[in-house]
Design a protein around this motif. Structure first.
Motif, short mmCIF file in Angstrom:
data_model
loop_
_atom_site.label_atom_id
_atom_site.label_comp_id
_atom_site.label_asym_id
_atom_site.label_seq_id
_atom_site.Cartn_x
_atom_site.Cartn_y
_atom_site.Cartn_z
N ALA A 35 57.65 14.04 -24.98
CA ALA A 35 56.82 15.05 -25.64
C ALA A 35 57.57 16.37 -25.78
CB ALA A 35 55.53 15.26 -24.84
N ASN A 36 58.27 16.78 -24.73
CA ASN A 36 59.01 18.05 -24.79
C ASN A 36 60.13 18.02 -25.82
OD1 ASN A 36 57.38 19.07 -22.79
ND2 ASN A 36 58.86 18.76 -21.13
N ASN A 37 60.70 16.84 -26.03
CA ASN A 37 61.79 16.72 -27.02
C ASN A 37 61.29 16.26 -28.38
OD1 ASN A 37 64.60 17.26 -25.82
ND2 ASN A 37 63.58 16.11 -24.19
N LYS A 38 59.97 16.18 -28.51
CA LYS A 38 59.32 15.90 -29.80
C LYS A 38 59.77 14.57 -30.42
CE LYS A 38 58.45 20.78 -30.89
NZ LYS A 38 58.74 21.25 -29.53
N VAL A 39 59.76 13.53 -29.58
CA VAL A 39 60.03 12.19 -30.08
C VAL A 39 58.97 11.25 -29.55
CG1 VAL A 39 62.53 12.54 -30.26
CG2 VAL A 39 61.56 11.58 -28.15
N PHE A 40 58.83 10.12 -30.22
CA PHE A 40 57.91 9.09 -29.74
C PHE A 40 58.69 7.93 -29.16
CE2 PHE A 40 55.67 5.05 -30.35
CZ PHE A 40 54.57 5.29 -29.54
N VAL A 41 58.36 7.57 -27.95
CA VAL A 41 58.91 6.38 -27.29
C VAL A 41 57.72 5.60 -26.74
CG1 VAL A 41 60.33 5.50 -25.41
CG2 VAL A 41 61.07 7.53 -26.66
N ARG A 42 57.73 4.30 -26.95
CA ARG A 42 56.65 3.46 -26.43
C ARG A 42 57.00 3.03 -25.01
NH1 ARG A 42 55.25 -2.14 -26.99
NH2 ARG A 42 57.12 -2.46 -28.25
N PHE A 43 56.39 3.69 -24.03
CA PHE A 43 56.68 3.42 -22.63
C PHE A 43 55.72 2.36 -22.08
CE2 PHE A 43 58.23 7.84 -23.08
CZ PHE A 43 59.54 7.66 -22.63
N SER A 44 56.25 1.48 -21.22
CA SER A 44 55.43 0.46 -20.59
C SER A 44 55.80 0.34 -19.12
CB SER A 44 55.65 -0.91 -21.25
OG SER A 44 55.35 -0.87 -22.62
N GLU A 45 54.77 0.24 -18.26
CA GLU A 45 55.01 -0.05 -16.85
C GLU A 45 55.26 -1.55 -16.72
OE1 GLU A 45 52.85 0.39 -12.48
OE2 GLU A 45 52.10 1.56 -14.19
N HIS A 46 56.48 -1.89 -16.30
CA HIS A 46 56.83 -3.30 -16.32
C HIS A 46 57.93 -3.58 -15.30
CE1 HIS A 46 57.12 -7.30 -17.94
NE2 HIS A 46 58.41 -7.18 -18.17
N ASP A 47 57.75 -4.63 -14.53
CA ASP A 47 58.75 -5.12 -13.61
C ASP A 47 59.62 -6.11 -14.38
OD1 ASP A 47 60.26 -6.40 -11.69
OD2 ASP A 47 58.57 -6.84 -10.36
N LEU A 48 60.91 -5.83 -14.51
CA LEU A 48 61.74 -6.70 -15.34
C LEU A 48 61.87 -8.10 -14.77
CD1 LEU A 48 65.56 -5.86 -15.12
CD2 LEU A 48 63.94 -5.23 -13.36
N PHE A 49 61.49 -8.31 -13.50
CA PHE A 49 61.55 -9.66 -12.93
C PHE A 49 60.26 -10.44 -13.15
CE2 PHE A 49 64.85 -7.40 -10.58
CZ PHE A 49 65.89 -8.31 -10.69
#
Length: 280
Positions: free
Chosen positions: A155-169
């Protein structure tokens, strides 16, 4: 009253090198008083208030206890962009800037889809979203606290990233495929702890740093599986690595069927990054 610069230098002189102390003077006075580097250089500093003195005292005391300045101030810079940092995330390193630079300067297809695995502060994901035109960036992390920091940085850098809580295992939640996967996973061996500085060992999240000596490639084994499942044909994965494990990581990805596997050194001359391409 003792000059504030002399006070900081005197208090920190036995704990840090002269170059580090000079940097801390600039960071502390810039944060507490809004004083520019030129004003510090010429010592054109107005008298500090009692509150400002107390804040400086607190910062100096925490530095003497080896707490990282980035956590104390709550901010750092990565690839020329501002980032919030808390003890929930690793402090971004210059070597990781080099990994990001590699991705940015590699010829990418238009509007690439990118997945950052283990995003932490979001420094990789946010920077790629900011610097690659049309990039569609997703990012995973197992820590909800880290994701809170990453979302704020986006948000502070004014970009959109789709974040997900995820265990890669765990099983994959992603249904889409990606042109690029990037990861700076845990790669420091437990046996390497004895060589580490207290400001890292005592303050940064161990979960994001260490792997057991018995399975040094634990995360790379999983990243290979993720890349095989989620990369488009001819898509590529970029990874930061333990400098002692470059040939091992390359061999792992070659054995998994990846092509164009290559190793790159960092500016210090250490093996630090591996790229591999999915066949297609």
């Amino acid at each position: 009253m003792q000059n504030i610069i002399d006070y900081i230098v005197e208090e920190l002189g036995d704990h840090y090198s002269p170059g580090e102390v000079k940097t801390y003077v600039s960071l502390i006075l810039g944060k507490v008083c809004g004083i520019s580097s030129l004003e510090i250089l010429t010592r054109k500093i107005n008298k500090l208030s009692n509150t400002q003195h107390l804040v400086v005292d607190d910062i100096v005391g925490r530095l003497k206890n080896d707490e990282p300045i980035q956590y104390i101030l709550g901010t750092t810079e990565f690839y020329g962009l501002p980032f919030l940092v808390t003890p929930a995330v690793l402090i971004p390193r210059p070597e990781t800037e080099e990994l990001v630079e590699w991705i940015i300067t590699d010829k990418q297809k238009p509007n690439p889809s990118i997945l950052d695995v283990g995003t932490g502060s979001g420094c990789i994901a946010v920077t790629l979203a900011k610097k690659i035109a049309g990039a569609r960036v997703s990012a995973w992390d197992i820590s909800s606290r880290a994701l809170d920091v990453a979302e704020e940085n986006a948000a502070n850098n004014k970009v959109f990233v789709r974040f997900s809580e995820h265990d890669l295992f765990s099983s994959f939640v992603e249904k889409e495929q990606f042109d690029v996967i990037v990861s700076n996973p845990p790669y420091v061996l437990e046996s390497e702890k004895r060589e580490m500085e207290p400001n890292v060992l005592c303050y940064e999240p161990a979960r994001a740093l260490f792997v057991p000596d018995s399975r040094p490639l634990l995360f790379y084994e999983r990243l290979a599986d993720i890349a095989l499942a989620l990369l488009f044909p001819q898509g590529g994965i970029y990874m930061e690595i333990n400098r002692m494990k470059g040939s091992d990581v390359m061999a792992l990805f070659s054995e998994k069927g990846f092509i164009d596997v290559c190793l790159r050194k960092d500016l210090s001359g250490n093996d630090r990054m591996v790229f591999a391409r999915k066949e297609g």
